[in-house]
Write an enzyme that holds these catalytic residues in place. Sequence first.
Site, PDB file in Angstrom:
ATOM      1  N   ASP A   1       0.789  -1.242   0.000  1.00  0.00           N
ATOM      2  CA  ASP A   1       0.000   0.000   0.000  1.00  0.00           C
ATOM      3  C   ASP A   1       0.826   1.299   0.000  1.00  0.00           C
ATOM      4  OD1 ASP A   1      -1.937  -1.927   0.206  1.00  0.00           O
ATOM      5  OD2 ASP A   1      -2.899  -1.137   1.999  1.00  0.00           O
TER       6      ASP A   1
ATOM      7  N   LYS B   1      -7.190  -4.860  -3.135  1.00  0.00           N
ATOM      8  CA  LYS B   1      -7.980  -5.378  -2.010  1.00  0.00           C
ATOM      9  C   LYS B   1      -8.857  -4.277  -1.460  1.00  0.00           C
ATOM     10  CE  LYS B   1      -4.116  -4.331   0.991  1.00  0.00           C
ATOM     11  NZ  LYS B   1      -4.770  -3.260   1.739  1.00  0.00           N
TER      12      LYS B   1
ATOM     13  N   CYS C   1      -2.323  -2.857   7.416  1.00  0.00           N
ATOM     14  CA  CYS C   1      -2.169  -3.748   6.257  1.00  0.00           C
ATOM     15  C   CYS C   1      -0.884  -4.569   6.293  1.00  0.00           C
ATOM     16  CB  CYS C   1      -2.322  -2.946   4.972  1.00  0.00           C
ATOM     17  SG  CYS C   1      -4.026  -2.339   4.801  1.00  0.00           S
TER      18      CYS C   1
HETATM   19  C1  VGL Z   1      -4.800   0.683   5.558  1.00  0.00           C
HETATM   20  C2  VGL Z   1      -6.359   1.615   6.931  1.00  0.00           C
HETATM   21  C3  VGL Z   1      -7.321   1.500   5.951  1.00  0.00           C
HETATM   22  C4  VGL Z   1      -3.382   0.253   5.382  1.00  0.00           C
HETATM   23  C5  VGL Z   1      -5.742   0.545   4.566  1.00  0.00           C
HETATM   24  O1  VGL Z   1      -2.892   0.234   4.231  1.00  0.00           O
HETATM   25  O2  VGL Z   1      -2.730  -0.067   6.393  1.00  0.00           O
HETATM   26  N1  VGL Z   1      -5.113   1.202   6.744  1.00  0.00           N
HETATM   27  N2  VGL Z   1      -7.003   0.965   4.776  1.00  0.00           N
END
Ligand code: VGL
Length: 211
Positions: free
Chosen positions: A15, A113, A158
């Site tokens: 991410d 995702k 994540c």
């Molecule tokens: C994430 C919160 C919401 C992450 C993704 O990448 O850690 N955190 N969506």
Amino acid sequence: MTLDITPKDVLIVVDVQYDFLPGGSLAVAGGDEIVPLINTLAKRFTNVVLTQDWHPADHISFASQHPGMEPFQTIELPYGTQVLWPDHCVWNTHGAALSADLDIPHAQLVIRKGYNRAVDSYSGFQEADRMTRTGLTGYLAERRLGKLYVVGIATDFCVSWTALDAADAGLDVSVVEDATRAIDSNGSLARAWANMQTAGVGRLVSKDILG
Ligand code: VGL
Ligand code: ZN
């Protein structure tokens, strides 16, 4: 001692998207600082998998979908407790794009995702209902890939959920701590490291790989 990274090992880059970098809607402090280090680490790996948080605009994890609720509060959903977030990583927006500063042309797979409206998905392996699989386990098995090294954002969401699912699947997995950054909401970072330690997830620093 420097770890020996083999051609079967995999770097999972979680991410690294504009909404999680400074200036983004769910900015994680120092998220931009780890990008050069991730690029350096990636050069040591034959196999790199990227994950990409990828939500519809009305995603259930967004506080904006729950009147009266604020980001970082929690609600109960059929699959468990859900942290509410600012709107982030809405598909096809700039915030959802992978950072252009990532320099990993040899990355072979991007796992998206969180695209199902009613279920969040922190892990690269399965959604938060702990039922719906992304296919990553099958990919790793079919490619006969080996140890996993996880970096990226956010350590306590994540990254840790991905590492915990890998450990749960019986894979050898480590998190490279200085190549991650955390949200750390309500003690989430300490909890994540405790859970990872219990699960047998390795805790490394980049020097262990780069020497
Ligand atoms: C994430 C919160 C919401 C992450 C993704 O990448 O850690 N955190 N969506
Ligand atoms: Zn998300």
